[in-house]
Design a protein around this motif. Structure first.
Motif, PDB file in Angstrom:
ATOM      1  N   UNK A  81       0.838  -1.207   0.000  1.00 48.25           N
ATOM      2  CA  UNK A  81       0.000   0.000   0.000  1.00 48.25           C
ATOM      3  C   UNK A  81       0.868   1.251   0.000  1.00 48.25           C
ATOM      4  N   UNK A  82       0.398   2.349  -0.602  1.00 48.26           N
ATOM      5  CA  UNK A  82       1.197   3.589  -0.625  1.00 48.26           C
ATOM      6  C   UNK A  82       1.594   4.024   0.780  1.00 48.26           C
ATOM      7  N   UNK A  83       2.872   4.359   0.929  1.00 51.14           N
ATOM      8  CA  UNK A  83       3.411   4.901   2.189  1.00 51.14           C
ATOM      9  C   UNK A  83       3.205   3.960   3.374  1.00 51.14           C
ATOM     10  N   UNK A  84       3.118   2.646   3.118  1.00 54.57           N
ATOM     11  CA  UNK A  84       2.833   1.703   4.203  1.00 54.57           C
ATOM     12  C   UNK A  84       3.907   1.725   5.284  1.00 54.57           C
ATOM     13  N   UNK A  85       5.147   2.047   4.901  1.00 54.37           N
ATOM     14  CA  UNK A  85       6.265   1.988   5.843  1.00 54.37           C
ATOM     15  C   UNK A  85       6.595   3.338   6.464  1.00 54.37           C
ATOM     16  N   UNK A  86       5.727   4.324   6.294  1.00 55.55           N
ATOM     17  CA  UNK A  86       6.031   5.659   6.814  1.00 55.55           C
ATOM     18  C   UNK A  86       6.111   5.648   8.337  1.00 55.55           C
ATOM     19  N   UNK A  87       7.208   6.218   8.870  1.00 54.76           N
ATOM     20  CA  UNK A  87       7.344   6.396  10.305  1.00 54.76           C
ATOM     21  C   UNK A  87       7.600   5.130  11.088  1.00 54.76           C
ATOM     22  N   UNK A  88       7.907   4.013  10.408  1.00 58.74           N
ATOM     23  CA  UNK A  88       8.166   2.763  11.121  1.00 58.74           C
ATOM     24  C   UNK A  88       9.642   2.728  11.478  1.00 58.74           C
ATOM     25  N   UNK A  89       9.937   2.714  12.760  1.00 63.97           N
ATOM     26  CA  UNK A  89      11.316   2.828  13.241  1.00 63.97           C
ATOM     27  C   UNK A  89      11.906   1.445  13.467  1.00 63.97           C
ATOM     28  N   UNK A  90      13.099   1.221  12.912  1.00 67.84           N
ATOM     29  CA  UNK A  90      13.761  -0.059  13.120  1.00 67.84           C
ATOM     30  C   UNK A  90      15.223   0.189  13.412  1.00 67.84           C
ATOM     31  N   UNK A  91      15.894  -0.836  13.936  1.00 69.13           N
ATOM     32  CA  UNK A  91      17.263  -0.695  14.424  1.00 69.13           C
ATOM     33  C   UNK A  91      18.245  -1.259  13.409  1.00 69.13           C
ATOM     34  N   UNK A  92      19.526  -1.011  13.657  1.00 67.71           N
ATOM     35  CA  UNK A  92      20.553  -1.562  12.791  1.00 67.71           C
ATOM     36  C   UNK A  92      20.579  -0.874  11.444  1.00 67.71           C
ATOM     37  N   UNK A  93      21.206  -1.520  10.454  1.00 66.68           N
ATOM     38  CA  UNK A  93      21.387  -0.898   9.154  1.00 66.68           C
ATOM     39  C   UNK A  93      20.274  -1.169   8.172  1.00 66.68           C
ATOM     40  N   UNK A 211       5.719  12.557  -0.992  1.00 61.76           N
ATOM     41  CA  UNK A 211       4.340  12.212  -1.270  1.00 61.76           C
ATOM     42  C   UNK A 211       4.055  12.418  -2.752  1.00 61.76           C
ATOM     43  N   UNK A 212       3.166  11.603  -3.304  1.00 62.40           N
ATOM     44  CA  UNK A 212       2.785  11.821  -4.693  1.00 62.40           C
ATOM     45  C   UNK A 212       2.108  13.184  -4.826  1.00 62.40           C
ATOM     46  N   UNK A 213       2.400  13.861  -5.921  1.00 64.69           N
ATOM     47  CA  UNK A 213       1.880  15.215  -6.144  1.00 64.69           C
ATOM     48  C   UNK A 213       0.869  15.172  -7.277  1.00 64.69           C
ATOM     49  N   UNK A 214      -0.218  15.912  -7.164  1.00 67.75           N
ATOM     50  CA  UNK A 214      -1.230  15.866  -8.230  1.00 67.75           C
ATOM     51  C   UNK A 214      -0.746  16.442  -9.565  1.00 67.75           C
ATOM     52  N   UNK A 215       0.304  17.273  -9.547  1.00 69.56           N
ATOM     53  CA  UNK A 215       0.766  17.905 -10.784  1.00 69.56           C
ATOM     54  C   UNK A 215       2.172  17.499 -11.192  1.00 69.56           C
ATOM     55  N   UNK A 216       3.069  17.362 -10.239  1.00 68.86           N
ATOM     56  CA  UNK A 216       4.487  17.273 -10.562  1.00 68.86           C
ATOM     57  C   UNK A 216       5.081  15.915 -10.183  1.00 68.86           C
ATOM     58  N   UNK A 217       6.173  15.569 -10.889  1.00 64.36           N
ATOM     59  CA  UNK A 217       7.023  14.461 -10.478  1.00 64.36           C
ATOM     60  C   UNK A 217       8.464  14.958 -10.433  1.00 64.36           C
ATOM     61  N   UNK A 218       9.281  14.294  -9.641  1.00 62.13           N
ATOM     62  CA  UNK A 218      10.654  14.742  -9.402  1.00 62.13           C
ATOM     63  C   UNK A 218      11.629  13.669  -9.865  1.00 62.13           C
TER      64      UNK A 218
END
Length: 318
Positions: A81-93, A211-218
């Protein structure tokens, strides 16, 4: 890519304790070990079991996997799902401490690969530096263009005394540097795991995604806009207003422009040592022939314009 139900592979429920995960693995590993098993496809099942155990025995990977939810079925086509891993904190490399290369595409898509835990030696013996924490955060394009301050929420998995995986939450105010790009990191010193033996705390590294933008891509430091134009604007040329992240500008469309033509606005991309550019990609939009008048216009064009876009293919119009 197919979804893998790691709980089903190990014969477990989603509320199983970590001790139950270990017991299930030991039992199934004896059953499917290729050196002793007479089960059909024992080697494949043993490999699949190892992958499931790699995820479920580790509180961080298990919590991340659980975040996908329960609507997926084993073997069905899967996209995270879009952004499913946002803000998920994990340890190590990284997410995995195992040999990720031996695992499936599904595993690789979710967890990637791991690094190592740094240590340092102090003057009075070993001082173990705390592990670095990692998390991905999503920002808006405008945050990078102007710089900003954001409040972010992080989720960290822990195992309680009963052996269940729980998730704790914390919030941080962070500064988004101007010009930061997707894939770059913000390092927050001392916000990782505490050290031991007087060692320093680890750092928190925040990987940036947009985040996905309604007009632009980078792309790197350049920004792209897909701009719809009429056939007559492309053919005859025109001067039109175009939106950019820093306000609209007047843009000249050259005569005889083609579908996909790129027009550059220099220096209007992401801020950087070498400033990015803003590209307008022309998309020719055809008016619908949904009225008698519109059909008549198209018929007149057909009669008066000697035009066959397939000549280069070596075919002729009927």
């Amino acid at each position: 890519m197919q979804y893998k139900d790691y709980y089903k592979i190990m014969g477990l429920s989603r509320n199983s304790t970590q001790d139950e995960v270990k017991r299930a693995y030991r039992k199934l590993a004896r059953k499917y070990h290729p050196d002793v098993s007479k089960e059909k496809d024992a080697e494949a099942k043993f490999k699949e079991l190892g992958e499931a155990y790699e995820v479920l025995q580790d509180p961080e990977k298990r919590a991340a996997y659980d975040k996908l939810g329960t609507k997926w079925k084993a073997g069905e086509d899967f996209r995270p799902p879009p952004n499913w891993d946002e803000g998920f904190e994990f340890k190590g490399g990284g997410f995995t401490g195992g040999d990720a290369g031996a695992f499936s595409d599904f595993f690789e898509q979710l967890f990637g690969r791991a690094g190592s835990r740094p240590t340092d030696r102090g003057p009075h013996g070993f001082h173990v530096r705390g592990q670095d924490s990692h998390a991905k955060i999503y920002i808006d394009l405008e945050d990078s263009i102007h710089g900003s301050t954001r409040n972010i929420s992080l989720s960290t998995p822990e195992m309680d005394v009963q052996g269940y995986v729980k998730v704790k939450h914390r919030s941080l105010n962070i500064k988004i540097p101007k010009g930061i790009k997707p894939g770059q990191h913000i390092r927050l010193a001392g916000q990782g795991d505490p050290g031991s033996g007087g060692g320093k705390a680890g750092d928190l590294l925040l990987e940036i995604a947009f985040n996905s933008h309604p007009l632009y891509r980078v792309s790197e430091t350049d920004i792209y806009l897909e701009l719809p134009v009429t056939p007559w604007e492309a053919a005859l040329g025109a001067k039109i207003k175009v939106p950019t992240p820093e306000g609209s500008v007047d843009l000249k469309i050259p005569p005889n422009s083609r579908q996909g033509s790129k027009l550059r606005l220099k220096g209007r991309g992401l801020p950087a040592k070498t400033q990015g550019d803003f590209f307008v990609v022309l998309q020719i939009a055809l008016p619908p022939a949904n009225t008698e008048r519109a059909k008549a216009v198209y018929q007149k064009m057909q009669q008066e314009l000697d035009f066959n876009p397939r000549l280069s293919l070596g075919v002729k119009s009927l």
